[in-house]
Design a protein around this motif. Structure first.
Motif, PDB file in Angstrom:
ATOM      1  N   GLN A   3      33.488  67.972 100.819  1.00 41.01           N
ATOM      2  CA  GLN A   3      32.284  67.356 101.403  1.00 41.01           C
ATOM      3  C   GLN A   3      31.178  67.152 100.364  1.00 41.01           C
ATOM      4  OE1 GLN A   3      30.445  69.983 104.379  1.00 41.01           O
ATOM      5  NE2 GLN A   3      31.791  71.595 103.649  1.00 41.01           N
ATOM      6  N   ASP A   4      31.125  67.990  99.326  1.00 41.46           N
ATOM      7  CA  ASP A   4      30.104  67.777  98.296  1.00 41.46           C
ATOM      8  C   ASP A   4      30.435  66.547  97.449  1.00 41.46           C
ATOM      9  OD1 ASP A   4      28.356  69.958  98.930  1.00 41.46           O
ATOM     10  OD2 ASP A   4      29.957  71.280  98.259  1.00 41.46           O
ATOM     11  N   ILE A   5      31.740  66.339  97.224  1.00 39.85           N
ATOM     12  CA  ILE A   5      32.147  65.125  96.493  1.00 39.85           C
ATOM     13  C   ILE A   5      31.690  63.908  97.301  1.00 39.85           C
ATOM     14  CG2 ILE A   5      34.163  63.809  95.694  1.00 39.85           C
ATOM     15  CD1 ILE A   5      35.581  66.504  95.191  1.00 39.85           C
ATOM     16  N   LYS A   6      31.854  63.995  98.639  1.00 40.12           N
ATOM     17  CA  LYS A   6      31.487  62.875  99.526  1.00 40.12           C
ATOM     18  C   LYS A   6      29.954  62.684  99.578  1.00 40.12           C
ATOM     19  CE  LYS A   6      31.460  63.086 103.965  1.00 40.12           C
ATOM     20  NZ  LYS A   6      31.811  63.801 105.145  1.00 40.12           N
ATOM     21  N   TYR A   7      29.214  63.773  99.753  1.00 35.82           N
ATOM     22  CA  TYR A   7      27.746  63.668  99.808  1.00 35.82           C
ATOM     23  C   TYR A   7      27.192  63.132  98.479  1.00 35.82           C
ATOM     24  CZ  TYR A   7      27.493  66.374 104.187  1.00 35.82           C
ATOM     25  OH  TYR A   7      27.608  66.798 105.472  1.00 35.82           O
ATOM     26  N   ALA A   8      27.763  63.603  97.371  1.00 45.14           N
ATOM     27  CA  ALA A   8      27.300  63.131  96.055  1.00 45.14           C
ATOM     28  C   ALA A   8      27.478  61.619  95.965  1.00 45.14           C
ATOM     29  CB  ALA A   8      28.082  63.833  94.947  1.00 45.14           C
ATOM     30  N   GLU A   9      28.630  61.165  96.436  1.00 39.61           N
ATOM     31  CA  GLU A   9      28.942  59.734  96.441  1.00 39.61           C
ATOM     32  C   GLU A   9      27.869  58.963  97.241  1.00 39.61           C
ATOM     33  OE1 GLU A   9      31.994  59.181  94.914  1.00 39.61           O
ATOM     34  OE2 GLU A   9      32.546  57.143  95.490  1.00 39.61           O
ATOM     35  N   GLN A  10      27.491  59.515  98.397  1.00 41.15           N
ATOM     36  CA  GLN A  10      26.475  58.846  99.230  1.00 41.15           C
ATOM     37  C   GLN A  10      25.132  58.745  98.493  1.00 41.15           C
ATOM     38  OE1 GLN A  10      26.228  60.779 103.103  1.00 41.15           O
ATOM     39  NE2 GLN A  10      28.409  60.560 103.418  1.00 41.15           N
ATOM     40  N   LEU A  11      24.883  59.695  97.608  1.00 45.01           N
ATOM     41  CA  LEU A  11      23.623  59.693  96.861  1.00 45.01           C
ATOM     42  C   LEU A  11      23.716  58.880  95.567  1.00 45.01           C
ATOM     43  CD1 LEU A  11      22.847  63.466  97.371  1.00 45.01           C
ATOM     44  CD2 LEU A  11      21.313  61.618  98.067  1.00 45.01           C
ATOM     45  N   GLY A  12      24.920  58.320  95.291  1.00 43.25           N
ATOM     46  CA  GLY A  12      25.093  57.496  94.087  1.00 43.25           C
ATOM     47  C   GLY A  12      25.566  58.280  92.874  1.00 43.25           C
ATOM     48  N   TYR A  13      26.247  59.398  93.116  1.00 43.35           N
ATOM     49  CA  TYR A  13      26.708  60.244  92.000  1.00 43.35           C
ATOM     50  C   TYR A  13      28.204  60.561  92.141  1.00 43.35           C
ATOM     51  CZ  TYR A  13      21.804  61.155  90.936  1.00 43.35           C
ATOM     52  OH  TYR A  13      20.477  61.010  90.599  1.00 43.35           O
ATOM     53  N   ARG A  14      28.849  60.853  91.017  1.00 42.76           N
ATOM     54  CA  ARG A  14      30.209  61.412  90.998  1.00 42.76           C
ATOM     55  C   ARG A  14      30.105  62.822  90.441  1.00 42.76           C
ATOM     56  NH1 ARG A  14      33.387  56.493  90.120  1.00 42.76           N
ATOM     57  NH2 ARG A  14      33.173  55.575  92.185  1.00 42.76           N
ATOM     58  N   ILE A  15      30.996  63.690  90.917  1.00 38.28           N
ATOM     59  CA  ILE A  15      31.005  65.056  90.360  1.00 38.28           C
ATOM     60  C   ILE A  15      32.096  65.147  89.293  1.00 38.28           C
ATOM     61  CG2 ILE A  15      31.309  67.506  90.867  1.00 38.28           C
ATOM     62  CD1 ILE A  15      30.198  67.009  93.632  1.00 38.28           C
ATOM     63  N   LYS A  16      31.699  65.571  88.104  1.00 36.68           N
ATOM     64  CA  LYS A  16      32.619  65.731  86.975  1.00 36.68           C
ATOM     65  C   LYS A  16      32.470  67.138  86.410  1.00 36.68           C
ATOM     66  CE  LYS A  16      34.304  61.614  86.853  1.00 36.68           C
ATOM     67  NZ  LYS A  16      35.744  61.462  87.160  1.00 36.68           N
ATOM     68  N   LEU A  17      33.559  67.690  85.906  1.00 30.60           N
ATOM     69  CA  LEU A  17      33.425  68.957  85.181  1.00 30.60           C
ATOM     70  C   LEU A  17      32.987  68.599  83.761  1.00 30.60           C
ATOM     71  CD1 LEU A  17      33.892  72.086  85.400  1.00 30.60           C
ATOM     72  CD2 LEU A  17      35.971  71.678  84.080  1.00 30.60           C
ATOM     73  N   LEU A  18      31.742  68.899  83.437  1.00 32.02           N
ATOM     74  CA  LEU A  18      31.231  68.550  82.108  1.00 32.02           C
ATOM     75  C   LEU A  18      31.069  69.784  81.229  1.00 32.02           C
ATOM     76  CD1 LEU A  18      28.323  65.926  82.442  1.00 32.02           C
ATOM     77  CD2 LEU A  18      30.780  65.547  82.240  1.00 32.02           C
TER      78      LEU A  18
END
Ligand code: NDP
Ligand code: HSE
Length: 436
Positions: free
Chosen positions: A234-249
């Motif tokens: 769900q955090d991957i999905k919410y991030a997407e809604q906010l215009g972001y992708r989650i990456k391990l950096l």
């Protein structure tokens, strides 16, 4: 001229890749190196398996020491992995005056200072391009191509397995465990995949990059490490809604107070190239004061991409083999006697922006209590939305992005918010980077 002879320790995913690339491209490689490069001996644990993989063209033994001690070999290629016996073999090879090529980031992150010191004292080269970002020549770029620059920061996707998992979870909705198994089948994952999914492998690589970027000793203990195993879909999905992708950096940054060294899941704006690096691909952004931002992209794992880097090191060593040791490129980019000690910053000192997900009771005053605590902690909200509760549901999620804040203040605020009776679960916090 006679070919230079190398001994190969390990014939697994990478070892077989090296053997095959060297054999297939021998002619081109010889034209570049000035002489042929011959694998003259191989050590493995299971000789039968090795013979099945490459036939009986090269002597194969289970006795690695026998290979290292052969007088006719100039180079030892360590592709066993892990700390021991790899460390012992590498140090023995150096002591015997052999150059070493290795892809072993775990070994270098933990024992690199000892290994490079021994190599410098003995006048031999230890080459390790494959240890960071597989086939991408990022070590060469940092150590040589960007040598005019004062490096400001590096941010990279440097673990193919975790990027593969995040990509497949996001784009195909596949479960974590199934994607991890596929990464193992494809040969991306480490022998112990915890290293991949808990950010340890990325921290090993980042530690090496940081040392080369800033001319400081390798210090794996300074790395803050957080992996992707607890990341929720769900955090991957919410991030997407906010215009972001989650990456391990992996991020290492020079600040006025010291050096940051941290690996964690990170929200990256969707329009950044780094946010669009998918599958097992790696990408590293480097900010130098003269050149600005440069980006290096390619396959970070797998047999032949990694072999590409190992063979490039073999060619470098072959070319420099007869040069005086003082003319070798320094292992960590800076001359050994010019390395400096600097303070390493704790994660508590990090200044960045944040994503929060808070599971709260759906009742009046909840948001006001939360924003009051954030304001007390000097944490300013950048964006906020609340999931619409389903019919009859009396709780909901508040999703929030903040402006830059100090991690120590964020921790204190989270503790106070979690103590509110209307906050029903531990707060999810993911760091965010604009990367400009
Ligand atoms: P594998 O597990 O596929 O292969 C390891 C090889 O080492 C096997 O041939 C194994 O022999 C041999 N080996 C293990 N222990 C000994 C020992 N004590 N004596 C002799 N041989 C031994 O590993 P990879 O090829 O995937 O990785 C090798 C290195 O490259 C690691 O440091 C890894 O982190 C690094 N690397 C890997 C990448 C990848 O994509 N796989 C990418 C970048 C770096 P046997 O098969 O007989 O057991
Ligand atoms: N396990 C590593 C990865 C291999 O997935 O990136 C390359 O270093």
């Amino acid at each position: 001229m006679k070919p230079i002879k190398a001994g190969l320790l390990g014939l697994g995913t990478v070892g077989r890749g090296v053997f095959n690339v060297l054999r297939r491209n021998q002619h081109e490689i010889t034209r570049r190196a000035g002489r042929g490069i011959e694998i003259a001996a191989i050590a493995v644990r299971n000789v039968h398996k090795a013979h099945e993989a490459i036939g009986a063209t090269v002597p194969i033994t289970t006795n690695a020491a026998e290979v290292i001690r052969r007088d006719d070999l100039d180079i030892v290629v360590e592709l066993i992995g892990g700390y021991e016996p790899a460390r012992t073999y590498v140090l023995e090879a150096i002591a015997r005056g052999k150059h070493v090529v290795t892809a072993n980031k775990a070994l270098l992150a933990q024992h690199g200072n000892e290994i490079f010191e021994a190599a410098t004292a003995r006048g031999v080269m230890v080459a390790f391009e494959a240890a960071v970002a597989g086939g991408i020549p990022i070590i060469k770029a940092l150590r040589e191509g960007l040598t005019a620059n004062r490096i400001e920061w590096i941010a990279g996707i440097i673990n193919g397995t975790s990027n593969f998992i995040l990509s497949e979870m996001r784009s195909k909705g596949l479960p974590f465990d199934a994607v991890l198994k596929e990464a193992q089948r494809l040969g991306y994952a480490e022998a112990d995949p915890t290293f991949d999914i808990e950010g340890i492998d990325a921290a090993h690589k980042l530690t090496i990059l940081s040392s080369i970027a800033f001319g400081v000793p390798i210090n794996f203990d300074a790395a803050y490490t957080e992996g992707i195993s607890k990341l929720a879909a769900q955090d991957i999905k919410y991030a997407e809604q906010l215009g972001y992708r989650i990456k391990l950096l992996g991020i290492t940054k020079r600040t006025a107070h010291g050096i940051e060294l941290r690996v964690h899941p990170t929200l990256v704006p969707m329009q950044r190239l780094l946010a669009n690096v998918e599958g097992a691909m790696n990408a590293v952004l480097v900010k130098g004061d003269a050149v600005g931002t440069t980006l290096y992209y390619g396959k970070g794992a797998g047999a032949e991409p990694t072999a590409s880097a190992v063979v490039a090191d073999l060619v470098d060593v072959t070319r420099m083999h007869t040069a005086d040791p003082e003319n070798h490129v320094p292992h960590l980019a800076f001359q050994a006697d010019a390395m400096v000690e600097v303070p390493w910053l704790s994660i508590d000192d990090t200044v960045t922006s944040y994503y929060f997900r808070m599971r709260v009771a759906d009742q009046p005053g909840v948001l006001a209590d939360i924003t009051r605590i954030l304001a007390d902690g000097r944490i300013s909200i950048d964006a906020l939305f609340q999931r619409e509760p389903s019919e009859g549901e009396n709780q909901t999620d508040i999703i929030m992005l903040t402006h830059d804040a100090v991690e120590r203040d964020v921790n204190a605020a989270i503790q106070r918010i979690e103590a509110l009776p209307t906050v029903l679960a531990p707060i999810i916090r993911i760091r965010q980077e604009e990367l400009i």
